[in-house]
Scaffold this active site. Structure first.
Site, PDB file in Angstrom:
ATOM      1  N   ASP A   1      13.982  -1.486   1.474  1.00 27.11           N
ATOM      2  CA  ASP A   1      14.770  -1.673   2.651  1.00 27.11           C
ATOM      3  C   ASP A   1      15.642  -2.948   2.531  1.00 27.11           C
ATOM      4  O   ASP A   1      17.043  -2.793   2.015  1.00 27.11           O
ATOM      5  CB  ASP A   1      13.614  -2.101   3.558  1.00 27.11           C
ATOM      6  CG  ASP A   1      14.053  -2.017   5.183  1.00 27.11           C
ATOM      7  OD1 ASP A   1      15.353  -2.503   5.628  1.00 27.11           O
ATOM      8  OD2 ASP A   1      13.394  -1.764   5.813  1.00 27.11           O
TER       9      ASP A   1
ATOM     10  N   GLU B   1       7.883   2.457  -5.871  1.00 27.07           N
ATOM     11  CA  GLU B   1       8.117   2.001  -4.466  1.00 27.07           C
ATOM     12  C   GLU B   1       8.211   3.207  -3.467  1.00 27.07           C
ATOM     13  O   GLU B   1       8.758   4.100  -3.575  1.00 27.07           O
ATOM     14  CB  GLU B   1       9.281   1.139  -4.226  1.00 27.07           C
ATOM     15  CG  GLU B   1       9.012  -0.235  -4.449  1.00 27.07           C
ATOM     16  CD  GLU B   1       8.522  -0.740  -2.998  1.00 27.07           C
ATOM     17  OE1 GLU B   1       7.661  -0.163  -2.302  1.00 27.07           O
ATOM     18  OE2 GLU B   1       8.486  -1.934  -2.728  1.00 27.07           O
ATOM     19  N   ASP B   2       7.513   2.963  -2.408  1.00 36.47           N
ATOM     20  CA  ASP B   2       7.666   4.091  -1.360  1.00 36.47           C
ATOM     21  C   ASP B   2       9.126   3.934  -0.588  1.00 36.47           C
ATOM     22  O   ASP B   2       9.744   4.927  -0.188  1.00 36.47           O
ATOM     23  CB  ASP B   2       6.611   4.007  -0.131  1.00 36.47           C
ATOM     24  CG  ASP B   2       6.624   2.630   0.748  1.00 36.47           C
ATOM     25  OD1 ASP B   2       6.899   1.571   0.002  1.00 36.47           O
ATOM     26  OD2 ASP B   2       5.931   2.673   1.657  1.00 36.47           O
TER      27      ASP B   2
ATOM     28  N   LYS C   1       0.838  -1.045  -0.005  1.00 41.12           N
ATOM     29  CA  LYS C   1       0.121   0.043  -0.075  1.00 41.12           C
ATOM     30  C   LYS C   1       0.802   1.215  -0.126  1.00 41.12           C
ATOM     31  O   LYS C   1       0.447   2.260  -0.241  1.00 41.12           O
ATOM     32  CB  LYS C   1      -0.962   0.094   1.263  1.00 41.12           C
ATOM     33  CG  LYS C   1      -1.924  -1.138   1.231  1.00 41.12           C
ATOM     34  CD  LYS C   1      -2.678  -1.054   2.680  1.00 41.12           C
ATOM     35  CE  LYS C   1      -3.346  -2.277   2.939  1.00 41.12           C
ATOM     36  NZ  LYS C   1      -3.961  -2.252   4.400  1.00 41.12           N
ATOM     37  N   GLY C   2       1.942   1.283   0.316  1.00 41.51           N
ATOM     38  CA  GLY C   2       2.978   2.498   0.775  1.00 41.51           C
ATOM     39  C   GLY C   2       3.076   3.345  -0.305  1.00 41.51           C
ATOM     40  O   GLY C   2       3.253   4.556  -0.204  1.00 41.51           O
TER      41      GLY C   2
ATOM     42  N   PHE D   1      12.980   4.106  11.839  1.00 47.75           N
ATOM     43  CA  PHE D   1      11.786   3.675  11.432  1.00 47.75           C
ATOM     44  C   PHE D   1      11.055   4.738  11.095  1.00 47.75           C
ATOM     45  O   PHE D   1      11.077   5.627  11.919  1.00 47.75           O
ATOM     46  CB  PHE D   1      11.212   2.719  12.657  1.00 47.75           C
ATOM     47  CG  PHE D   1       9.957   2.349  12.186  1.00 47.75           C
ATOM     48  CD1 PHE D   1       9.754   0.991  11.556  1.00 47.75           C
ATOM     49  CD2 PHE D   1       8.619   2.938  12.279  1.00 47.75           C
ATOM     50  CE1 PHE D   1       8.552   0.325  11.099  1.00 47.75           C
ATOM     51  CE2 PHE D   1       7.275   2.540  11.799  1.00 47.75           C
ATOM     52  CZ  PHE D   1       7.339   1.055  11.157  1.00 47.75           C
ATOM     53  N   VAL D   2      10.581   4.920   9.869  1.00 50.90           N
ATOM     54  CA  VAL D   2       9.969   6.077   9.248  1.00 50.90           C
ATOM     55  C   VAL D   2       8.677   6.178   8.949  1.00 50.90           C
ATOM     56  O   VAL D   2       8.091   4.941   8.504  1.00 50.90           O
ATOM     57  CB  VAL D   2      10.714   6.766   8.130  1.00 50.90           C
ATOM     58  CG1 VAL D   2      12.153   7.522   8.506  1.00 50.90           C
ATOM     59  CG2 VAL D   2      11.014   5.722   6.986  1.00 50.90           C
TER      60      VAL D   2
ATOM     61  N   ARG E   1       0.132   6.899   7.492  1.00 52.30           N
ATOM     62  CA  ARG E   1       0.291   6.652   5.991  1.00 52.30           C
ATOM     63  C   ARG E   1       0.146   8.027   5.471  1.00 52.30           C
ATOM     64  O   ARG E   1       0.659   8.770   4.552  1.00 52.30           O
ATOM     65  CB  ARG E   1      -0.458   5.825   5.145  1.00 52.30           C
ATOM     66  CG  ARG E   1      -0.178   4.491   5.490  1.00 52.30           C
ATOM     67  CD  ARG E   1      -0.764   3.356   4.536  1.00 52.30           C
ATOM     68  NE  ARG E   1      -0.736   1.884   4.938  1.00 52.30           N
ATOM     69  CZ  ARG E   1       0.210   1.099   4.551  1.00 52.30           C
ATOM     70  NH1 ARG E   1       1.293   1.700   3.993  1.00 52.30           N
ATOM     71  NH2 ARG E   1       0.123  -0.108   4.880  1.00 52.30           N
TER      72      ARG E   1
HETATM   73  C1  PRP Z   1       7.059  -2.185   2.595  1.00 55.83           C
HETATM   74  C2  PRP Z   1       7.416  -0.979   1.643  1.00 55.83           C
HETATM   75  C3  PRP Z   1       8.124  -1.805   0.587  1.00 55.83           C
HETATM   76  C4  PRP Z   1       8.637  -3.005   1.130  1.00 55.83           C
HETATM   77  C5  PRP Z   1      10.181  -2.826   1.387  1.00 55.83           C
HETATM   78  O1  PRP Z   1       5.848  -2.737   2.385  1.00 55.83           O
HETATM   79  O2  PRP Z   1       6.276  -0.395   1.249  1.00 55.83           O
HETATM   80  O3  PRP Z   1       6.985  -2.588  -0.146  1.00 55.83           O
HETATM   81  O4  PRP Z   1       8.210  -3.010   2.327  1.00 55.83           O
HETATM   82  O5  PRP Z   1      10.841  -3.669   2.123  1.00 55.83           O
HETATM   83  P1  PRP Z   1      11.936  -4.509   1.806  1.00 55.83           P
HETATM   84  O6  PRP Z   1      12.924  -3.777   1.015  1.00 55.83           O
HETATM   85  O7  PRP Z   1      12.630  -5.159   2.946  1.00 55.83           O
HETATM   86  O8  PRP Z   1      11.357  -5.678   1.270  1.00 55.83           O
HETATM   87  P2  PRP Z   1       5.117  -3.504   3.439  1.00 55.83           P
HETATM   88  O9  PRP Z   1       5.236  -4.944   3.390  1.00 55.83           O
HETATM   89  O10 PRP Z   1       5.421  -3.090   4.805  1.00 55.83           O
HETATM   90  O11 PRP Z   1       3.472  -3.243   2.977  1.00 55.83           O
HETATM   91  P3  PRP Z   1       2.686  -1.963   2.840  1.00 55.83           P
HETATM   92  O12 PRP Z   1       3.192  -1.062   1.733  1.00 55.83           O
HETATM   93  O13 PRP Z   1       1.325  -2.299   2.576  1.00 55.83           O
HETATM   94  O14 PRP Z   1       2.864  -0.987   4.394  1.00 55.83           O
END
Ligand code: PRP
Length: 197
Positions: free
Chosen positions: A103, A99-100, A43-44, A152-153, A165
């Protein structure tokens, strides 16, 4: 508006300027007649997509993919799970994954492989935030908004327990905002004490 922003990392104005800069950089990287197919990772990615799409100086089409790599413990490990697939075929399109945050890189790696199988004409990635110190895979986005330290942001699409969000800025969730569970401020999301009080 909920205020958890003891530490605002990027203000709304800073974000606006950077997204405009990114859009110009992206636009320069494609032929003049390109229609970009933006695929936001839910969703991010929804906030960044909305802003980026509106300042990109070219025709765009839009689709979404939803995946999850964080389990119940909210730790960024484990297999990526597809929660909602694309609605449009990517074949022969110039696809830009939106992508948001990157990580570990596991999510982006999985999505790249998933979309590449669909036969796009080109396939690139843009990440609003990049946290390279957390990487477990050798992967990087073609375009990056901001590179950030291992904190953690929240905000601008990024959540804590599905909240925050909608913050128009990016903030670091400070230790004072969490209960003393002993969790570290990495990608492990601690419990909010009560950000609305
Ligand atoms: C988060 C973010 C990226 C992903 C990055 O999504 O939006 O898609 O994690 O992490 P990584 O590089 O370690 O794979 P999340 O799974 O938290 O879902 P969300 O976007 O619905 O919050």
């Amino acid at each position: 508006m909920v205020d958890v922003g003891h530490t605002v990392l990027f203000s709304a104005d800073q974000i606006k300027d950077r997204v405009a800069g990114l859009a110009a950089e992206i636009r320069r990287g494609y032929p003049a007649d390109t229609t970009l197919h933006l695929v936001a990772v839910l969703k991010g990615g929804f906030v960044f997509l909305a802003d980026l799409a509106r300042v990109l100086d070219c025709p765009v089409t839009i689709d979404f993919v939803a995946v999850s790599s964080y389990g119940a413990a909210t730790r960024s490990t484990g297999p990526v799970r597809l929660r909602q697939d694309l609605h449009l075929p990517v074949r022969d399109r110039d696809v830009l994954i939106v992508e948001d945050i990157i990580d570990t890189g596991e999510t982006l790696a999985w999505i790249l492989e998933h979309l590449r199988a669909g036969g796009p004409r080109s396939l690139r990635t843009v990440a609003f935030l990049d946290k390279p110190s957390r990487r477990t895979l050798d992967i990087q986005a073609d375009y990056v908004g901001f590179t950030i330290p291992d904190r953690f942001v929240v905000g601008y699409g990024l959540d804590h327990d599905e909240r925050l969000r909608n913050l128009p800025y990016v903030a670091v969730l400070e230790p004072s905002d969490v209960t003393p569970t002993g969790e570290t401020m990495t990608n492990t999301a601690p419990e909010l004490s009560d950000p609305t009080s």
